[in-house]
Each structure stands twice: as C-alpha cells, then as structure tokens.
Write a protein that holds these residues in place. Structure first.
Motif, PDB file in Angstrom:
ATOM      1  N   ILE A  18       0.841  -1.209   0.000  1.00 40.34           N
ATOM      2  CA  ILE A  18       0.000   0.000   0.000  1.00 40.34           C
ATOM      3  C   ILE A  18       0.872   1.254   0.000  1.00 40.34           C
ATOM      4  CG2 ILE A  18      -1.680   1.337   1.350  1.00 40.34           C
ATOM      5  CD1 ILE A  18      -2.744  -1.479   2.319  1.00 40.34           C
ATOM      6  N   LYS A  19       1.923   1.233   0.812  1.00 37.18           N
ATOM      7  CA  LYS A  19       2.854   2.370   0.851  1.00 37.18           C
ATOM      8  C   LYS A  19       3.504   2.570  -0.511  1.00 37.18           C
ATOM      9  CE  LYS A  19       4.141   2.325   5.744  1.00 37.18           C
ATOM     10  NZ  LYS A  19       5.206   2.008   6.717  1.00 37.18           N
ATOM     11  N   SER A  20       3.904   1.456  -1.129  1.00 39.53           N
ATOM     12  CA  SER A  20       4.555   1.505  -2.440  1.00 39.53           C
ATOM     13  C   SER A  20       3.608   2.084  -3.492  1.00 39.53           C
ATOM     14  CB  SER A  20       5.007   0.101  -2.843  1.00 39.53           C
ATOM     15  OG  SER A  20       5.616   0.117  -4.099  1.00 39.53           O
ATOM     16  N   TRP A 182     -13.366 -13.471  -0.620  1.00 40.67           N
ATOM     17  CA  TRP A 182     -12.929 -12.300  -1.394  1.00 40.67           C
ATOM     18  C   TRP A 182     -13.439 -11.001  -0.759  1.00 40.67           C
ATOM     19  CZ3 TRP A 182      -9.167 -11.991  -4.665  1.00 40.67           C
ATOM     20  CH2 TRP A 182      -9.038 -10.846  -5.455  1.00 40.67           C
ATOM     21  N   PHE A 183     -14.695 -11.013  -0.323  1.00 45.56           N
ATOM     22  CA  PHE A 183     -15.276  -9.820   0.316  1.00 45.56           C
ATOM     23  C   PHE A 183     -14.536  -9.478   1.605  1.00 45.56           C
ATOM     24  CE2 PHE A 183     -18.292  -8.553   3.748  1.00 45.56           C
ATOM     25  CZ  PHE A 183     -18.343  -7.204   3.431  1.00 45.56           C
ATOM     26  N   MET A 184     -14.324 -10.487   2.459  1.00 42.70           N
ATOM     27  CA  MET A 184     -13.640 -10.263   3.738  1.00 42.70           C
ATOM     28  C   MET A 184     -12.225  -9.755   3.527  1.00 42.70           C
ATOM     29  SD  MET A 184     -15.375 -10.649   6.497  1.00 42.70           S
ATOM     30  CE  MET A 184     -14.009 -10.760   7.645  1.00 42.70           C
ATOM     31  N   PHE A 185     -11.525 -10.367   2.577  1.00 39.93           N
ATOM     32  CA  PHE A 185     -10.138  -9.975   2.305  1.00 39.93           C
ATOM     33  C   PHE A 185     -10.082  -8.529   1.813  1.00 39.93           C
ATOM     34  CE2 PHE A 185      -5.883  -9.983   0.599  1.00 39.93           C
ATOM     35  CZ  PHE A 185      -5.205 -10.895   1.384  1.00 39.93           C
ATOM     36  N   THR A 186     -10.985  -8.160   0.904  1.00 34.98           N
ATOM     37  CA  THR A 186     -11.017  -6.793   0.372  1.00 34.98           C
ATOM     38  C   THR A 186     -11.409  -5.795   1.454  1.00 34.98           C
ATOM     39  OG1 THR A 186     -11.712  -7.744  -1.751  1.00 34.98           O
ATOM     40  CG2 THR A 186     -11.892  -5.369  -1.535  1.00 34.98           C
ATOM     41  N   ALA A 187     -12.399  -6.155   2.299  1.00 30.66           N
ATOM     42  CA  ALA A 187     -12.834  -5.267   3.390  1.00 30.66           C
ATOM     43  C   ALA A 187     -11.697  -5.015   4.371  1.00 30.66           C
ATOM     44  CB  ALA A 187     -14.035  -5.874   4.109  1.00 30.66           C
ATOM     45  N   LEU A 188     -10.934  -6.069   4.689  1.00 28.00           N
ATOM     46  CA  LEU A 188      -9.788  -5.917   5.581  1.00 28.00           C
ATOM     47  C   LEU A 188      -8.686  -5.088   4.927  1.00 28.00           C
ATOM     48  CD1 LEU A 188      -9.629  -9.538   7.057  1.00 28.00           C
ATOM     49  CD2 LEU A 188     -10.229  -7.460   8.303  1.00 28.00           C
ATOM     50  N   THR A 189      -8.546  -5.208   3.603  1.00 29.28           N
ATOM     51  CA  THR A 189      -7.566  -4.404   2.868  1.00 29.28           C
ATOM     52  C   THR A 189      -7.968  -2.926   2.886  1.00 29.28           C
ATOM     53  OG1 THR A 189      -7.068  -6.285   1.422  1.00 29.28           O
ATOM     54  CG2 THR A 189      -6.365  -4.117   0.644  1.00 29.28           C
ATOM     55  N   VAL A 190      -9.266  -2.651   2.770  1.00 28.43           N
ATOM     56  CA  VAL A 190      -9.776  -1.274   2.856  1.00 28.43           C
ATOM     57  C   VAL A 190      -9.427  -0.681   4.214  1.00 28.43           C
ATOM     58  CG1 VAL A 190     -11.895   0.121   3.016  1.00 28.43           C
ATOM     59  CG2 VAL A 190     -11.619  -1.518   1.158  1.00 28.43           C
ATOM     60  N   LEU A 191      -9.641  -1.471   5.275  1.00 25.23           N
ATOM     61  CA  LEU A 191      -9.316  -1.016   6.627  1.00 25.23           C
ATOM     62  C   LEU A 191      -7.818  -0.721   6.756  1.00 25.23           C
ATOM     63  CD1 LEU A 191     -10.035  -0.599   9.665  1.00 25.23           C
ATOM     64  CD2 LEU A 191      -9.656  -3.059   9.963  1.00 25.23           C
ATOM     65  N   GLN A 192      -7.002  -1.648   6.248  1.00 28.91           N
ATOM     66  CA  GLN A 192      -5.551  -1.465   6.310  1.00 28.91           C
ATOM     67  C   GLN A 192      -5.111  -0.248   5.492  1.00 28.91           C
ATOM     68  OE1 GLN A 192      -3.169  -4.655   4.686  1.00 28.91           O
ATOM     69  NE2 GLN A 192      -1.451  -4.170   6.020  1.00 28.91           N
ATOM     70  N   PHE A 194      -6.864   2.393   4.787  1.00 30.79           N
ATOM     71  CA  PHE A 194      -7.282   3.590   5.518  1.00 30.79           C
ATOM     72  C   PHE A 194      -6.264   3.935   6.597  1.00 30.79           C
ATOM     73  CE2 PHE A 194      -9.466   5.368   9.251  1.00 30.79           C
ATOM     74  CZ  PHE A 194      -9.934   6.558   8.703  1.00 30.79           C
ATOM     75  N   LEU A 195      -5.854   2.925   7.365  1.00 28.90           N
ATOM     76  CA  LEU A 195      -4.902   3.151   8.454  1.00 28.90           C
ATOM     77  C   LEU A 195      -3.534   3.613   7.935  1.00 28.90           C
ATOM     78  CD1 LEU A 195      -5.689   0.021  10.686  1.00 28.90           C
ATOM     79  CD2 LEU A 195      -6.280   2.403  11.181  1.00 28.90           C
TER      80      LEU A 195
END
Length: 199
Positions: A18-20, A182-192, A194-195
């Motif tokens: 995400i940083k990259s 897929w939904f859970m993984f993407t939702a957790l990626t959205v959270l990450q 955001f942080l």
C-alpha cells in the motif's frame, strides 16, 4: 477465520504494498515528465524511471507480492468449494478420513457451496471503495502539479468502475464461500489502506 488469519499473516507485506502504491502515485507527475522528455528513446526512459524509483526508494513490483502469495489460498478455497462439498469430501481435509456430515450453511442463512448474490455485490462494493481510496490519494498528489488529466488518470478511473463490476459478475457464478473470502479480504484491505494512508 481463514481469511482473517491469512490477512494477518500477510499484513506486513500488504502494508509495504500500500505504501509503495501511494508513493508510486505521488511521483506519477515526474514519471509523466520523463515520458515526455524521453518520448523517442525507450532505453533512456527505462533507465531514468528506474533511477527515479531508486531515488524515492520505491519497488514497483512490491504491490504484486501479497496478491501472488494469496493466489494459492484462493485456488485451494475454490477447489474445496467446487469439488469438496459436492462429490469427494476427502478433498476438504487431506489428513483425515471423510467427515460424516459437513454443514455448508453459514450464519444460518448462507449456503456457501452455492452462489450468493448479495455477497457478490458486497465484494464489488468493497472493491470499489478500495480502488476509490487509492484514486483519491492519487488525485490529491497530482492536483498541485498536474492540472491536465493524463492517460494514467483516465485508465485508473476506468479500472475503478470496471473491476467492481467484474467482481460482481464473477461472484454471482462462484460458490458463496469463495465470494465471502474475497469480500472479507477486500474489506480488511480497505481497513488497512485507511490506516496506512491516514498515518
């Protein structure tokens, strides 16, 4: 639980990814300048681009690594849900004998062995939010340097809408368990995301 465990295991790699991506989008105006400068010399463009990446300590391939590591899990979940729940339950647990019963209902109302339309829609919405967040970050980074919308921005905007639609279409035809993953993984990626972007 499987999705959360995999996501936590990949958390450090995803964070770097995400940083990259954010850093890559931040230097996009400089990359566009190099493309104009070396429009007739692809070799020079490649060298100058790699030097720019080194200067900003960016690995352009870092964003692909978590996805590549995740793929075997995705294929395994797909194989189990496609074959393991209908014909040979030995595919579910390779280290033990066939279970006598196997409950495919989740939360009392979702049959994860069959397509679940609302899960497909949720996965598409999560995908859209994830793409939109990175697009907003890119727009903020480019506003001060680039008033004119370039080809990369146009393609990014198109992908922001195309990928969620593809996710929904695929989700409608896949077992609900895979769509839930897929939904859970993407939702957790959205959270990450955001942080990481906030920090």
């Amino acid at each position: 639980l499987l999705t959360i465990i995999i996501k936590l295991a990949l958390w450090p790699l995803s964070q770097k990814s995400i940083k990259s991506q954010a850093e890559l989008q931040a230097i996009q105006p400089k990359i566009d300048e190099l493309k104009k400068k070396y429009a007739d010399n692809k070799a020079e463009l490649g060298t100058a681009t790699m030097n720019l990446y080194k200067e900003h300590h960016i690995n352009p391939f870092a964003s692909c690594l978590p996805l590549l590591i995740q793929l075997p899990f995705l294929f395994a979940v797909f194989r189990v849900l496609r074959n393991g729940l209908t014909s040979d339950l030995n595919l579910v647990y390779f280290f033990m004998s066939k279970p006598l019963t196997f409950q495919t209902m989740s939360f009392g109302f979702m049959d994860l062995s069959k397509p679940v339309i609302y899960l497909a829609v949720l996965a598409g919405v999560a995908q859209f939010i994830q793409s939109k967040m990175m697009l907003a970050k890119n727009k903020n980074a480019n506003n001060s340097q680039n008033n004119e919308e370039n080809m990369t921005d146009i393609m990014n905007k198109q992908m922001t809408y195309i990928f969620p639609v593809v996710t929904v279409i695929m989700g409608i035809s896949l077992p609900g368990g895979l769509t839930l993953y897929w939904f859970m993984f993407t939702a957790l990626t959205v959270l990450q995301q955001f942080l990481v972007l906030k920090l």
